[in-house]
Design an enzyme around this catalytic site. Structure first.
Site, PDB file in Angstrom:
ATOM      1  N   ASP A  34     -10.709   3.579  -3.873  1.00 17.00           N
ATOM      2  CA  ASP A  34      -9.258   3.357  -3.874  1.00 17.00           C
ATOM      3  C   ASP A  34      -8.534   4.627  -4.301  1.00 17.00           C
ATOM      4  O   ASP A  34      -7.372   4.609  -4.674  1.00 17.00           O
ATOM      5  CB  ASP A  34      -8.876   2.168  -4.764  1.00 17.00           C
ATOM      6  CG  ASP A  34      -9.349   2.311  -6.210  1.00 17.00           C
ATOM      7  OD1 ASP A  34      -9.766   3.430  -6.602  1.00 17.00           O
ATOM      8  OD2 ASP A  34      -9.297   1.317  -6.959  1.00 17.00           O
ATOM      9  N   ARG A  38     -11.746   3.098 -17.446  1.00 12.21           N
ATOM     10  CA  ARG A  38     -10.963   1.857 -17.478  1.00 12.21           C
ATOM     11  C   ARG A  38     -11.710   0.720 -16.786  1.00 12.21           C
ATOM     12  O   ARG A  38     -11.548  -0.447 -17.119  1.00 12.21           O
ATOM     13  CB  ARG A  38      -9.578   2.055 -16.865  1.00 12.21           C
ATOM     14  CG  ARG A  38      -9.557   2.300 -15.388  1.00 12.21           C
ATOM     15  CD  ARG A  38      -8.140   2.430 -14.869  1.00 12.21           C
ATOM     16  NE  ARG A  38      -7.431   1.166 -14.972  1.00 12.21           N
ATOM     17  CZ  ARG A  38      -6.150   1.062 -15.293  1.00 12.21           C
ATOM     18  NH1 ARG A  38      -5.458   2.138 -15.549  1.00 12.21           N
ATOM     19  NH2 ARG A  38      -5.572  -0.117 -15.339  1.00 12.21           N
ATOM     20  N   LEU A  84     -13.767   3.008  -8.022  1.00 11.96           N
ATOM     21  CA  LEU A  84     -12.617   2.110  -8.192  1.00 11.96           C
ATOM     22  C   LEU A  84     -11.918   2.443  -9.500  1.00 11.96           C
ATOM     23  O   LEU A  84     -12.574   2.606 -10.532  1.00 11.96           O
ATOM     24  CB  LEU A  84     -13.065   0.643  -8.231  1.00 11.96           C
ATOM     25  CG  LEU A  84     -13.658   0.038  -6.952  1.00 11.96           C
ATOM     26  CD1 LEU A  84     -14.224  -1.347  -7.252  1.00 11.96           C
ATOM     27  CD2 LEU A  84     -12.601  -0.059  -5.870  1.00 11.96           C
ATOM     28  N   HIS A  85     -10.584   2.553  -9.469  1.00 14.63           N
ATOM     29  CA  HIS A  85      -9.864   2.764 -10.717  1.00 14.63           C
ATOM     30  C   HIS A  85      -8.439   2.213 -10.699  1.00 14.63           C
ATOM     31  O   HIS A  85      -7.819   2.096 -11.744  1.00 14.63           O
ATOM     32  CB  HIS A  85      -9.808   4.262 -11.052  1.00 14.63           C
ATOM     33  CG  HIS A  85      -8.858   5.035 -10.198  1.00 14.63           C
ATOM     34  ND1 HIS A  85      -9.181   5.425  -8.917  1.00 14.63           N
ATOM     35  CD2 HIS A  85      -7.595   5.476 -10.424  1.00 14.63           C
ATOM     36  CE1 HIS A  85      -8.160   6.085  -8.402  1.00 14.63           C
ATOM     37  NE2 HIS A  85      -7.183   6.125  -9.278  1.00 14.63           N
ATOM     38  N   ARG A  86      -7.921   1.839  -9.520  1.00 17.76           N
ATOM     39  CA  ARG A  86      -6.520   1.398  -9.461  1.00 17.76           C
ATOM     40  C   ARG A  86      -6.361   0.015 -10.088  1.00 17.76           C
ATOM     41  O   ARG A  86      -7.197  -0.869  -9.899  1.00 17.76           O
ATOM     42  CB  ARG A  86      -6.021   1.387  -8.020  1.00 17.76           C
ATOM     43  CG  ARG A  86      -5.942   2.791  -7.452  1.00 17.76           C
ATOM     44  CD  ARG A  86      -5.057   2.922  -6.255  1.00 17.76           C
ATOM     45  NE  ARG A  86      -5.059   4.310  -5.810  1.00 17.76           N
ATOM     46  CZ  ARG A  86      -4.250   5.250  -6.276  1.00 17.76           C
ATOM     47  NH1 ARG A  86      -3.353   4.935  -7.192  1.00 17.76           N
ATOM     48  NH2 ARG A  86      -4.330   6.482  -5.836  1.00 17.76           N
TER      49      ARG A  86
END
Length: 364
Positions: free
Chosen positions: A282, A243, A208-210
């Site tokens: 994502d 992030r 996940l990063h969005r």
């Protein structure tokens, strides 16, 4: 002829690796074709180390503009200033940009203002989601590009609908798959395989990063809690993006079957994907790789710029909808996932086609 190839983030290097190899092969056959590799430094990534370049046989960049992080405007401005100086010092006949990061757009603008041709690799893909910075980058880049190298007939149609001439569009396939095919036999079992006691097709991978998933604490907590609960009988391996890591540290999400690990190299990560029961992500690029490796993929996004991974591949969009996530999980765990097919021209030869077209375009 002299070509400047631009890369701004780690996925860009995976895309330019086969292009560089194809250009080198043409040069070795006597064609007058040279390249210079520019890294804008858009994403500072310590995993872009010596090992990464050696792993994928990528030459080190001739220059790093070292723009690093900042707001969208700061990054764009920094890249444009640095790239303008680069082109003044090292003139070229063609700039090749790949993908849809800020560097792609910024370097395209600079090249066109300098009167230099631009070729866009992965041209024409669209998600229709203007909230994504990448979508804006794609639109701006494709509005200025001279030669469009596309991954799908859908991308061709998108460009034609914008008024791009047929003779500017070259359907070549997917360079990301070139890299995967070349390295598939070299995929490497990561150390965590034995540390976690992983077994073939008996674990899940999540990435996940969005911003839509990781920038809001309760949203991230809800997604992870549901995934861990639904997949309670399986180890879930989560290579954590920087992030995302900051948010996770404050959420105290500790589950027995959830294993946070540091980001992996290309060969180790794709080994994990290839042997997983399924992947939740994502990322756009991972949906391409799972489709080619025939691994079930649940994508936590409302839309995709790679619809072929859903239409004929192994990918399913669920967004953040708990019901859709649960339905996808049930299908996966009951071994009823759809049988995917590989999209047209995703055969490992896209970069060769690109090099052939460049030779033709410039009569080399």
């Amino acid at each position: 002829m002299n070509i400047t190839i631009v890369a701004g983030a780690r996925p860009n290097f995976m895309k330019i690796a086969p292009i560089i190899e194809a250009i080198k092969q043409k040069k070795n056959k006597g064609f007058n074709i040279n390249f210079r590799l520019v890294h804008t430094g858009q994403h500072y990534d310590k995993n872009l180390s010596d090992t990464f370049f050696e792993e994928l046989n990528i030459p080190f960049p001739d220059v790093n503009l070292e723009v690093k992080s900042g707001s969208q405007a700061e990054q764009t401005a920094g890249i444009m200033i640095g790239f303008e100086k680069e082109l003044a010092q090292h003139p070229c006949d063609l700039v090749i940009v790949v993908g849809d990061v800020t560097s792609t757009m910024a370097c395209t603008i600079v090249a066109k203002k300098a009167g230099i041709d631009v070729a866009h690799v992965e041209a024409g893909i669209r998600s229709g989601d203007m909230a994504m910075p990448e979508e804006i980058n794609r639109i701006v880049t494709d509005s200025l590009t001279d030669y469009f190298f596309t991954t799908s007939t859908r991308a061709n149609d998108n460009l034609k609908n914008l008024g791009v001439k047929n003779e500017q569009i070259y359907f070549v396939g997917n360079v990301m798959i070139d890299t995967l095919r070349k390295n598939e036999s070299r995929l490497k079992q990561p150390n965590i395989w034995n540390e976690l006691g992983l077994k073939n097709q008996q674990y899940l991978v999540i990435t996940l990063h969005r911003p839509s998933n990781v920038d809001e604490e309760q949203q991230l907590k809800s997604i992870i809690t549901q995934i861990v609960t639904l997949g309670k009988d399986y180890p879930i391996v989560f290579p954590v993006h920087p992030r995302t890591k900051k948010l996770l540290e404050g959420l105290n999400l500790n589950f027995e079957n959830l294993h946070y690990i540091s980001p992996l190299g290309y060969l180790e990560f794709n080994y994990l994907v290839k042997h997983a029961l399924g992947v939740l992500t994502d990322s756009g690029g991972i949906t391409e790789e799972t489709t080619v490796m025939n691994i079930p993929c649940i994508t936590l996004r409302e839309n995709t710029e790679r619809p072929e991974t859903c239409d004929i591949g192994t990918n399913v969009l669920v967004g953040n909808d708990p019901e859709k996530i649960e339905t996808a999980f049930k299908t996966l765990l009951s071994n009823n996932w759809k049988q995917g097919q590989i999209p047209e021209l995703w055969d490992g030869n896209a970069a060769q086609r690109i090099a052939n077209h460049i030779i033709e375009i410039y009569n080399l």
